[in-house]
Design an enzyme around this catalytic site. Structure first.
Site, PDB file in Angstrom:
ATOM      1  N   GLU A 376       0.859  -1.192   0.000  1.00  9.64           N
ATOM      2  CA  GLU A 376       0.000   0.000   0.000  1.00  9.64           C
ATOM      3  C   GLU A 376       0.887   1.231   0.000  1.00  9.64           C
ATOM      4  O   GLU A 376       1.894   1.287   0.724  1.00  9.64           O
ATOM      5  CB  GLU A 376      -0.893   0.085   1.250  1.00  9.64           C
ATOM      6  CG  GLU A 376      -2.044  -0.865   1.331  1.00  9.64           C
ATOM      7  CD  GLU A 376      -2.886  -0.601   2.590  1.00  9.64           C
ATOM      8  OE1 GLU A 376      -2.722   0.478   3.213  1.00  9.64           O
ATOM      9  OE2 GLU A 376      -3.699  -1.472   2.942  1.00  9.64           O
ATOM     10  N   GLU A 432     -13.748   5.608   0.226  1.00  6.94           N
ATOM     11  CA  GLU A 432     -14.683   4.666   0.867  1.00  6.94           C
ATOM     12  C   GLU A 432     -15.334   5.328   2.080  1.00  6.94           C
ATOM     13  O   GLU A 432     -14.670   5.592   3.083  1.00  6.94           O
ATOM     14  CB  GLU A 432     -13.930   3.399   1.273  1.00  6.94           C
ATOM     15  CG  GLU A 432     -13.297   2.677   0.094  1.00  6.94           C
ATOM     16  CD  GLU A 432     -12.355   1.565   0.522  1.00  6.94           C
ATOM     17  OE1 GLU A 432     -12.815   0.642   1.234  1.00  6.94           O
ATOM     18  OE2 GLU A 432     -11.163   1.633   0.178  1.00  6.94           O
ATOM     19  N   LYS A 435     -15.254   3.765   6.003  1.00  5.96           N
ATOM     20  CA  LYS A 435     -14.051   3.520   6.785  1.00  5.96           C
ATOM     21  C   LYS A 435     -14.094   4.381   8.043  1.00  5.96           C
ATOM     22  O   LYS A 435     -14.482   5.547   8.002  1.00  5.96           O
ATOM     23  CB  LYS A 435     -12.805   3.850   5.971  1.00  5.96           C
ATOM     24  CG  LYS A 435     -12.542   2.892   4.816  1.00  5.96           C
ATOM     25  CD  LYS A 435     -11.098   2.963   4.352  1.00  5.96           C
ATOM     26  CE  LYS A 435     -10.184   2.333   5.375  1.00  5.96           C
ATOM     27  NZ  LYS A 435      -8.765   2.345   4.963  1.00  5.96           N
ATOM     28  N   GLU A 441      -8.921   8.787   6.188  1.00  3.92           N
ATOM     29  CA  GLU A 441      -9.150   7.371   5.920  1.00  3.92           C
ATOM     30  C   GLU A 441     -10.187   7.161   4.816  1.00  3.92           C
ATOM     31  O   GLU A 441     -10.177   6.135   4.137  1.00  3.92           O
ATOM     32  CB  GLU A 441      -9.604   6.653   7.193  1.00  3.92           C
ATOM     33  CG  GLU A 441      -8.503   6.490   8.224  1.00  3.92           C
ATOM     34  CD  GLU A 441      -7.373   5.608   7.723  1.00  3.92           C
ATOM     35  OE1 GLU A 441      -7.651   4.484   7.270  1.00  3.92           O
ATOM     36  OE2 GLU A 441      -6.214   6.059   7.755  1.00  3.92           O
TER      37      GLU A 441
END
Length: 579
Positions: A376, A432, A435, A441
Site C-alpha cells: 500500500e 470509501e 471507513k 481514511e
C-alpha cells in the site's frame, strides 16, 4: 553448440544435438513483444530420423538457457551434468515438455519460451525475472463503502487507470468471478480474524484454500495470497503469534492442492520498526524481532516471496511538517537531500528513506536480499479540518511521482538497492465512506464512487508528470489555527443518531450534563441539537487519546461556533499542525 544425450526407456540409447534458449516474460516484453506463445526453431535437422522423442520417454538433456539480453542463467555444460527427466510428465517446464517432442537424433532446436510455458508470472528469482518483477503497478480494491459500483464496473475502471494488478482485502467471490475475464494479476487475503484458528488446524487452512482459491484459479490470475493485514499493528498478542504458523499452513495447502506458483506473504506497516532514522539504523521492534519477524523473514526467503510493506510518507510528514519538507515527502523536492551518516548514502525523498530503513532492518537479521513489495502507498485527497496537507493537489503530486519512480527505465530502486524493481499497489481504488477513523481514511481513492477521477493518473507511467493539467493550489498545507467543533452531519440518519448520542453520553466525565433537563443546553429539546452538543463534548475530551469526529458518518467538523445563548459548546483549539 549444445550437445544433448538422449535415451528412451524402450529404445536404444542415441545422441541428439540441441540448442535451448529460454526467455523470461519480463525481459521478453522489452525485447520481443510478439513472442507470447512457444516458438520452436529448428536450426538443423538430419536427413534420417530413426528415433524421435515421445511423451513418456526418459531423456537426458544438455542445455544452455539465456535471457534476451544474452545473460546465461543456467547451463548444464558448466556443471558437466545433463538434466534427466520423463518427457511430457510435468517434471520440467511446459515449454520443454512441448518443445522437445518429435526431436530427431542429431537435430538442433532453439526454443523461445514465454512465461506461461516457463516459470509463470513470478519467474524463478533471482536468476529468471518474472512479470511480478516487471514495472507494472496495481491498485488496492477496498470495499468499505455503501455507494460503490458493482465488481464488473470497478474492474473496467481499473483498466482505465491502466492498472496491471489488483489487491483484494478478502476473497470476494463476486469480484473473483468478474476477474475471470481479465488479465489482471490478483492478490487475495485471509482475514485477520481467521488466523488464530488456521494456525492451529491444517484442515481449516485446506478448507479456506478449497473455498477461495480452487473455484477461481487459474482462470483468475491469483499471484499472491496475503495472510492477514497489518497484524503486528494490532494489540492482539494471540494473533501476533499465529501469523507465521498460519502462513505455513496456507502455503502447505496451496502446494498440496497444486497451486505451487501462488506466493504467500503478509503486509506489515512501518510501525513494525523500532527505529527508522537514519535508514541504516533500521531495526525491528524488539518484542517482535525474535519470536515473529525472524521466522517470517526465514519463511519469505525460503519460499522466494516478498516482504510486503504498507508505506505512507504522508503520516510522518503530517506529524512533523516543520522538520520534514513537504516536497521531500511528495517526491518532488529538487534541492532537499539527506545523507545517512552511517552509510554515506544520499536520499532525495522520504519514500526511499522509509524503504531503506526496512531493508537495513532485514539485513540486520541476516536477510539482506529479501525482495520488497509495496502493498500500500498513497496520499489522502481530503480530510478533516484538523488534518494538514490532505488535498487533491498533494495526492496527485505524490502518486504521479511514485508512478514515475517505480516505472523508470532502467529501474532506479533505492539508494541501498539501486537498479532494483519494486512492485507496488496504490491505495485505493475509491474514496470509501464507511471507513472509520479520521477523515483522511475515507479520502485515499483514485476515483470517486461514481467512477469519475479524483484527479487524472496513468499507472502505466507513459504519461509524464508535466503532461497533466494543472490542479487547484491547496489551501491546507499549513495547519489550521483556531477552534473546531464536532456537530451532526447534514442528512444524518435519525435512528442511528439516537444510538450515537447514547454512546457519547455513556462515556461519563460529565459529557452530556448540560443537555439534561434543566441544563444550560437542554433547549431546544431536539435530537440533532443534543447530539451535536454530545459529539463536541465527547471529541473535546477524547481527541488527544485518539477520539475522532466521525460517529459512523453521522458527525462532521466545523469552524462555525454552534453555541447559542448561555449554551457554550466545547471545542478543540489548534495552535500548530494537528495540535
Amino acid at each position: 553448440m549444445a550437445r544433448t544425450s538422449f535415451s528412451c526407456a524402450s529404445k536404444a540409447t542415441s545422441t541428439l544435438i540441441l540448442i535451448l534458449l529460454i526467455i523470461s516474460s519480463s525481459v521478453l516484453a522489452k525485447k520481443s513483444k510478439d513472442v507470447t506463445e512457444l516458438q520452436i526453431g529448428v536450426k538443423y535437422k538430419p536427413e534420417s530420423c530413426d528415433i524421435q522423442a515421445h511423451k513418456g520417454d526418459r531423456i537426458k538433456v544438455h542445455y544452455r538457457g539465456k535471457l534476451t539480453d544474452g545473460t546465461v542463467f543456467d547451463s548444464s555444460f558448466e556443471r558437466g551434468d545433463p538434466i534427466e527427466f520423463e518427457l511430457g510428465s510435468g517434471q520440467v517446464i511446459k515449454g520443454w515438455d512441448q518443445g522437445l517432442l518429435g526431436m530427431c537424433v542429431g537435430e538442433k532446436r532453439k526454443l523461445k519460451i514465454p512465461a506461461k510455458y516457463g516459470y509463470g508470472e513470478q519467474g524463478s528469482p533471482p536468476k529468471i525475472p518474472g512479470a511480478e518483477l516487471s514495472q507494472k503497478l496495481g491498485v488496492c480494491y477496498g470495499q468499505l463503502g455503501n455507494n460503490l459500483p458493482p465488481p464488473p464496473t470497478s474492474l473496467h475502471l481499473l483498466k482505465t487507470l491502466k492498472a496491471s494488478r489488483v489487491k483484494l482485502y478478502d476473497a470476494n467471490p463476486q469480484i473473483l468471478n468478474a476477474l475471470k475475464s481479465t488479465d489482471l494479476q490478483v492478490s487475495i487475503m485471509v482475514p485477520n480474524e481467521l488466523l488464530a484458528n488456521i494456525s492451529a488446524n491444517q484442515t481449516l487452512a485446506d478448507q479456506w484454500v478449497r473455498t477461495n482459491v480452487s473455484p477461481f484459479y487459474p482462470q483468475v490470475k491469483i499471484q499472491y495470497l496475503l495472510v492477514g493485514n497489518e497484524i503486528l499493528s494490532s494489540t492482539d498478542n494471540v494473533t501476533h503469534l499465529s501469523l507465521v504458523p498460519a502462513m505455513r499452513r496456507i502455503r502447505f495447502s496451496l502446494k498440496s492442492l497444486g497451486f505451487k506458483k501462488i506466493k504467500v506473504g503478509t503486509p506489515l506497516a512501518m510501525d513494525v520498526l523500532e527505529s527508522s532514522f537514519p535508514p541504516s539504523n533500521g531495526t525491528f521492534r524488539s518484542e517482535f524481532s525474535g519470536p515473529i519477524v525472524e521466522p517470517l523473514l526465514r519463511f519469505l526467503n525460503r519460499t522466494k516471496s516478498f516482504f510486503f510493506l504498507d508505506v505512507y510518507t504522508f503520516f510522518p510528514w503530517a506529524s512533523d511538517p516543520v522538520n520534514i519538507k513537504l516536497g521531500y515527502a511528495l517526491l518532488k523536492a529538487k534541492n532537499v537531500t539527506y545523507t545517512d551518516p552511517g552509510t554515506g548514502l544520499t536520499y532525495h525523498n522520504l519514500l526511499d528513506q522509509m524503504l531503506d530503513a526496512v531493508i537495513f532492518a532485514m539485513k540486520r537479521l541476516g536477510y539482506p536480499d529479501l525482495r520488497l513489495f509495496i502493498a500500500e502507498t498513497g496520499w489522502p485527497n481530503g480530510g478533516d479540518i484538523d488534518q494538514i496537507g490532505a488535498n487533491t493537489y498533494n495526492a496527485a503530486t505524490y502518486n504521479r511521482h511514485v508512478v514515475k519512480k517505480l516505472t523508470a527505465k532502467p529501474p532506479v530502486g533505492t539508494p541501498a538497492r539501486p537498479g532494483k524493481v519494486i512492485p507496488a499497489f496504490f491505495f485505493a481504488l475509491y474514496n470509501e465512506n464507511q471507513k472509520s477513523g479520521p477523515g483522511t481514511e475515507r479520502h485515499f481513492g483514485l476515483l470517486y464512487p461514481n467512477g469519475s477521477n479524483v484527479y487524472p493518473i496513468d499507472l502505466s507511467g507513459k504519461t509524464r508528470v508535466r503532461e497533466y493539467e494543472p490542479l487547484p493550489i491547496p489551501s491546507n498545507n499549513n495547519p489550521y489555527k483556531g477552534k473546531i467543533w464536532c456537530v451532526v452531519a447534514k442528512g444524518a440518519n435519525l435512528t442511528e443518531l439516537g444510538s450515537a448520542l447514547a454512546y457519547a453520553c455513556g462515556q461519563g466525565n460529565g459529557t452530556c450534563d448540560p443537555i439534561q433537563p434543566g441544563g444550560k443546553c437542554f433547549k431546544p429539546d431536539s435530537l440533532v441539537w443534543h447530539a451535536s452538543y454530545a459529539f463536541s463534548s465527547y471529541w473535546a475530551q477524547s481527541r488527544k487519546v485518539g477520539g475522532t469526529c466521525f460517529f459512523n458518518g453521522l458527525a462532521v467538523q466545523t469552524t462555525k461556533d454552534p453555541s447559542f445563548g448561555s449554551c457554550k459548546f466545547p471545542s478543540i483549539t489548534l495552535v500548530s499542525a494537528g495540535k
